[in-house]
Enzyme design. Structure first.
Site, short mmCIF file in Angstrom:
data_model
loop_
_atom_site.label_atom_id
_atom_site.label_comp_id
_atom_site.label_asym_id
_atom_site.label_seq_id
_atom_site.Cartn_x
_atom_site.Cartn_y
_atom_site.Cartn_z
N HIS A 164 -14.40 -3.60 8.93
CA HIS A 164 -13.73 -3.35 7.65
C HIS A 164 -14.01 -4.42 6.60
O HIS A 164 -13.38 -4.42 5.55
CB HIS A 164 -12.21 -3.19 7.83
CG HIS A 164 -11.83 -2.10 8.79
ND1 HIS A 164 -12.03 -0.76 8.52
CD2 HIS A 164 -11.26 -2.15 10.02
CE1 HIS A 164 -11.60 -0.04 9.54
NE2 HIS A 164 -11.14 -0.85 10.46
N LYS A 197 0.81 -1.22 0.00
CA LYS A 197 0.00 0.00 0.00
C LYS A 197 0.84 1.27 0.00
O LYS A 197 0.45 2.28 -0.58
CB LYS A 197 -0.95 -0.02 1.20
CG LYS A 197 -2.05 -1.07 1.06
CD LYS A 197 -2.95 -1.09 2.27
CE LYS A 197 -4.14 -2.03 2.07
NZ LYS A 197 -3.77 -3.39 1.76
N GLU A 244 -2.96 6.40 8.01
CA GLU A 244 -3.78 7.30 7.21
C GLU A 244 -4.68 8.12 8.12
O GLU A 244 -5.12 7.64 9.17
CB GLU A 244 -4.66 6.53 6.21
CG GLU A 244 -3.90 5.88 5.09
CD GLU A 244 -4.83 5.16 4.12
OE1 GLU A 244 -6.04 5.06 4.41
OE2 GLU A 244 -4.35 4.71 3.07
N ARG A 262 -7.32 -8.27 -8.92
CA ARG A 262 -8.04 -9.53 -9.08
C ARG A 262 -9.51 -9.22 -9.29
O ARG A 262 -9.93 -8.07 -9.26
CB ARG A 262 -7.88 -10.39 -7.83
CG ARG A 262 -8.30 -9.64 -6.56
CD ARG A 262 -8.32 -10.53 -5.34
NE ARG A 262 -8.45 -9.80 -4.08
CZ ARG A 262 -9.58 -9.31 -3.60
NH1 ARG A 262 -10.70 -9.43 -4.29
NH2 ARG A 262 -9.60 -8.67 -2.44
#
Length: 626
Positions: free
Chosen positions: A235, A116, A200, A297
């Site tokens: 999440h 990430k 973040e 994907r």
């Protein structure tokens, strides 16, 4: 065109890929673990190969065994599905090196988007807006703590190799950061073998918006519009829809164009999804939508995109992997109606969403139906009689509805969820139905905190109403002989009284007294009545039989709700604890489950230690009331 295909996956996605491939005349090879020897995807395949024991690390994550199975069976190509090895660049390269066709993006594209921190830097360079945060190489606790303080709380800790909701924690305050960081690193190491994290800024009123991409080997990258996946629990996506409600054409054009730039930046081929986080405090605005990550994907939620575009994304994957160009141009793609998908899990919301395992003695999700322009679609990897194993993800089906508009899609999916009949395995169908029909959801007033905000309404106490009792009594008295698991439907007149028991409470129901009954179905056997209504299954015993008490028995015994491994113990014998305080953490079905004190008291007994494997209903600890 590919003539033979090995699907390196299991369950619903293996069956989904196989249906399209076989319809295209492609011979399909399944791989399976010893636990999946009788699974639906094995039964559907033209040929199946066992690749190891139940544990994923010894079977579905063994790339060498999968490639060996492809070579042995003469498969030309490998489709990875999602999860497992689908985003493993080394596996993709090994497939190519073996002379096989990899149905997915190039390994270098997977690597570029796999971490990430590197992906965010790449996207920023490509002109894709990214969320403020920390992407540094210094992973010391001191540095990460200082960076979190600089960003400002709340912050989100994310494992760079994470996915599927794993390796992510929201931290509300500085005092919680160290524990959350340790938990993320532990989970990331166990799931991905990489404990590096990024930080973040936590976005207020966040909406999860993602764009479906497709690229080919001829340099073309197109988008198939956006999806909204904001309804999440821990999440993990729960309900997804396309297009995103409240998305105007100008914002859609900008977000989808940014996604295409992301794909072009890594020379993308095949199906992929660019995920964005939107600050929706003032609605969806292009200047408040930030890149999160790219999933290289096919996504779990791809059916809603297929429903609004009329495209079979698996067929596109197979054609593009065979060297063909994308069959349509961007200007030929358009949005038709609205589609919503709900993920049906084998889990019990009443016990904190603990996974539910066992044999599907009764399993009826209805059938695919068309009504005018409205369509219902079901994607599953199980049938009645199959076993839900503790070894894998507990999702057992995806339920999808398409309609001419969002209201019609909601109505169609609500009908499907209302009719779910599963026993004795528990599901989240009633929870999904309540979420779908909440006023705020119907009015599209939603963000990623929706489920937490409405949890009390979405997970009631489950106690049966008077109408439940009466309806169960009607089923019990519908015939002189016990009714087998036959999905019995009410058609008998009330004619007697019967004593029923529900979780230790016994009630004699006299049907001659009159009263309300429910639109429902059910069955009885020689011990019980099972009533299906609004997605829930209620079990009434025909004789008084006290309940077992679940994971926390009435005497304070903390029992393992399923087989698993103890990953951490938070207390010691003699400690005073409060009701709801975490005592230990159990890892099972790829998730961590916190087991808590049932009441205020003292830890009288602690029977396990970190790393210990435990069986279902094993005594883990005991709390004496204070």
């Amino acid at each position: 065109m590919i003539k033979s295909l090995l699907i390196a996956n299991r369950g619903e996605i293996a069956c989904r890929v196989m249906r399209t491939a076989q319809a295209m005349g492609i011979r399909c090879v399944a791989v399976y673990s010893e636990a999946d020897a009788k699974a639906l995807h094995v039964r559907m395949a033209d040929r199946a190969v066992c690749i190891g024991p139940a544990a994923s690390a010894e079977s579905y994550l063994r790339g060498d065994k999968i490639i060996e199975a492809a070579m042995e069976t003469g498969a030309e190509a490998i489709h990875p599905g999602y999860g497992f090895l689908s985003e493993n660049a080394d596996f993709a390269q090994a497939v190519i090196d073996a002379g096989l066709i990899w149905v997915g993006p190039k390994p270098e594209s997977i690597r570029a988007m796999g971490l990430k921190d590197a992906a965010k830097k790449l996207m920023a360079d490509a002109g894709v807006p990214v969320t403020p945060g920390y992407l540094g190489e210094d992973q010391s606790e001191a540095t990460l703590t200082a960076e979190a303080d600089t960003i400002g709380y709340p912050v989100l800790i994310k494992a760079v190799a994470g996915g599927g909701g794993k390796g992510m924690r929201k931290v509300e305050a500085a005092g919680d950061f160290a524990d959350a960081l340790a938990s993320v690193k532990r989970e990331a190491t166990a799931s991905f073998g990489n404990d590096v994290v990024i930080l973040e800024k936590w976005i207020e009123s966040p909406r999860h918006i993602e764009v479906q991409l497709f690229g080919d080997s001829h340099g073309t990258v197109v988008h198939l519009f956006e999806r909204d996946c904001s309804l999440q629990r821990r999440h993990q996506k729960v309900i997804e829809e396309a297009p995103a409600p409240g998305m105007d054409e100008e914002t859609r054009a900008e977000v989808c164009a940014a996604a295409v730039r992301a794909g072009q930046a890594v020379n993308y081929e095949g199906a992929g999804t660019v995920e964005f986080i939107a600050d929706a405090s003032e609605g969806l605005r292009a200047d408040r939508i930030y890149f999160m990550e790219m999933n290289t994907r096919l996504q779990v939620e791809h059916p809603v995109t297929e429903e609004i575009t009329g495209v079979d994304l698996v067929e596109w994957q197979l054609r593009v992997a065979s060297g063909e160009p994308i069959p349509v141009a961007q200007e030929d793609l358009a949005i038709d109606g609205h589609a919503i998908e709900a993920r049906l899990y084998a889990e019990d919301p009443a016990t904190g969403f603990l996974p539910s395992t066992g044999r599907l003695n009764h399993f009826d999700l209805g059938r695919e139906q068309w009504r005018g322009r409205r369509r219902r679609r079901i994607e599953t990897g199980v049938e009645e009689g199959d076993v839900i194993s503790p070894h894998y993800d507990p999702m057992i089906a995806k339920l999808i509805a398409h309609g001419e508009d969002r209201d019609a899609a909601i109505e169609g999916l609500a009908r499907t969820l209302s009719g779910v009949e599963v026993w004795p395995v528990r599901t989240n169908a009633a929870f999904l139905l309540r979420a779908l029909t909440q006023d705020d959801f119907v009015e599209a007033d939603l963000d990623t905190g929706f489920i937490a905000e409405h949890e009390e309404a979405l997970v009631p106490d489950g106690a049966p109403s008077d109408a439940h009792w009466r309806t169960a009594a009607m089923i019990a008295l519908a015939g002189e002989e016990p009714q087998p698991l036959a999905g019995f439907r009410l058609n008998a007149a009330p004619r007697a009284a019967v004593a029923l028991s529900f979780k230790g409470e016994t009630v004699t129901v006299d049907l001659a007294d009159g009263g309300e009954t429910l639109p429902s179905s059910g069955f009885r056997d020689d011990e019980r009545v099972v009533l299906f209504s609004a997605g829930e299954a209620h079990e009434f015993m025909l004789s008084h039989r006290p309940g077992s008490g679940g994971a926390a028995a009435g005497d304070g015994a903390i029992l393992a709700p399923m087989p698993g491994k103890v990953t951490s113990v938070s207390v010691a014998e003699g400690d005073e604890v409060k009701a709801g305080q975490r005592l230990l953490t159990l890892e099972a079905m790829k998730m961590e489950h916190g087991l808590t004190a049932p009441f205020d008291g003292t830890v009288a007994e602690l029977s396990v230690e970190p790393g210990q494997q435990v069986a279902v209903e094993a005594l883990l600890a005991r709390v004496d009331a204070g």
